[in-house]
Design an enzyme around this catalytic site. Sequence first.
Site, PDB file in Angstrom:
ATOM      1  CG  HIS A   9      -1.920  -0.997   1.385  1.00 19.73           C
ATOM      2  ND1 HIS A   9      -2.135  -1.721   2.543  1.00 19.73           N
ATOM      3  CD2 HIS A   9      -2.851  -1.438   0.517  1.00 19.73           C
ATOM      4  CE1 HIS A   9      -3.133  -2.558   2.379  1.00 19.73           C
ATOM      5  NE2 HIS A   9      -3.590  -2.414   1.145  1.00 19.73           N
ATOM      6  CE  LYS A  56     -14.911  -6.670   4.772  1.00 21.11           C
ATOM      7  NZ  LYS A  56     -13.729  -6.290   3.966  1.00 21.11           N
ATOM      8  NE  ARG A 103      -2.737  -7.667  -3.692  1.00 21.73           N
ATOM      9  CZ  ARG A 103      -3.458  -7.936  -2.625  1.00 21.73           C
ATOM     10  NH1 ARG A 103      -2.886  -8.016  -1.457  1.00 21.73           N
ATOM     11  NH2 ARG A 103      -4.751  -8.152  -2.726  1.00 21.73           N
ATOM     12  CB  SER A 128      -4.427  -6.257   5.163  1.00 21.98           C
ATOM     13  OG  SER A 128      -4.029  -5.044   4.592  1.00 21.98           O
TER      14      SER A 128
HETATM   15  O1  PNS Z   1      -8.773  -2.800   0.795  1.00 24.69           O
HETATM   16  P1  PNS Z   1     -10.096  -3.300   0.298  1.00 24.69           P
HETATM   17  O2  PNS Z   1     -10.879  -3.926   1.426  1.00 24.69           O
HETATM   18  O3  PNS Z   1      -9.961  -4.211  -0.887  1.00 24.69           O
HETATM   19  O4  PNS Z   1     -10.900  -1.989  -0.181  1.00 24.69           O
HETATM   20  C1  PNS Z   1     -12.193  -2.097  -0.693  1.00 24.69           C
HETATM   21  C2  PNS Z   1     -12.855  -0.726  -0.843  1.00 24.69           C
HETATM   22  C3  PNS Z   1     -12.836   0.043   0.450  1.00 24.69           C
HETATM   23  C4  PNS Z   1     -12.080   0.073  -1.880  1.00 24.69           C
HETATM   24  C5  PNS Z   1     -14.303  -0.978  -1.328  1.00 24.69           C
HETATM   25  O5  PNS Z   1     -14.898  -1.896  -0.472  1.00 24.69           O
HETATM   26  C6  PNS Z   1     -15.161   0.291  -1.354  1.00 24.69           C
HETATM   27  O6  PNS Z   1     -14.966   1.149  -2.190  1.00 24.69           O
HETATM   28  N1  PNS Z   1     -16.115   0.367  -0.414  1.00 24.69           N
HETATM   29  C7  PNS Z   1     -16.985   1.522  -0.273  1.00 24.69           C
HETATM   30  C8  PNS Z   1     -18.447   1.169  -0.651  1.00 24.69           C
HETATM   31  C9  PNS Z   1     -18.653   1.284  -2.147  1.00 24.69           C
HETATM   32  O7  PNS Z   1     -18.542   2.351  -2.719  1.00 24.69           O
HETATM   33  N2  PNS Z   1     -18.880   0.107  -2.798  1.00 24.69           N
HETATM   34  C10 PNS Z   1     -19.069   0.032  -4.240  1.00 24.69           C
HETATM   35  C11 PNS Z   1     -20.512   0.137  -4.640  1.00 24.69           C
HETATM   36  S1  PNS Z   1     -21.575  -0.997  -3.822  1.00 24.69           S
END
Ligand code: PNS
Length: 158
Positions: free
Chosen positions: A17, A41, A90, A128
């Site tokens: 990151h 979560k 990745r 993570s």
């Molecule tokens: O590090 P991650 O957990 O892969 O990140 C995921 C993240 C935070 C980028 C994604 O879950 C997100 O954008 N969540 C916010 C909610 C949202 O906008 N979801 C998409 C439409 S339902």
Amino acid sequence: MRTAVYPGSFDPITNGHLDVIERASKVCDKIVVGVLNNASKTPLFTAEERVDMIRRVTGHLKNVEVDSFTGLLVDFAAAKDAKVIIKGLRTVADFEYEFQMALLNRALNPEFETMFMMTNSKYSYISSSMVKELAGFKGDLTGLVPCEIIEAIKEKYK
Ligand code: PNS
């Protein structure tokens, strides 16, 4: 000013990151790291702890801001006046999910452009969740996460 949002759970932030943040900060005027505060979560670190850890390890980057958000990413990006969403890739497995998310986010708001940055190959195996599993087995986290946060992770598994 070209502002980009780099969103994620960052539970915890990894060297992969941080590498994306450092590289993105060179090509954008400002990067807002968005820490998702997801009520459904149970993260290892609270959103405040994650924001604090990311601020500590990005202190050397003057154009990086860190904030948490709840709800939709496109709403957070709009609130931060950002038109670009940065995502790290990745593996091919990441691509499928990220492709779907990018299309969904564009459908929600076509003003935003998702831009992908390939991970640095030396960090391509770090996630993570792997860091947490390793920490649970008291494994050595050197090189996987910024050294400033290793103690904080170990503390959670005491
Ligand atoms: O590090 P991650 O957990 O892969 O990140 C995921 C993240 C935070 C980028 C994604 O879950 C997100 O954008 N969540 C916010 C909610 C949202 O906008 N979801 C998409 C439409 S339902």
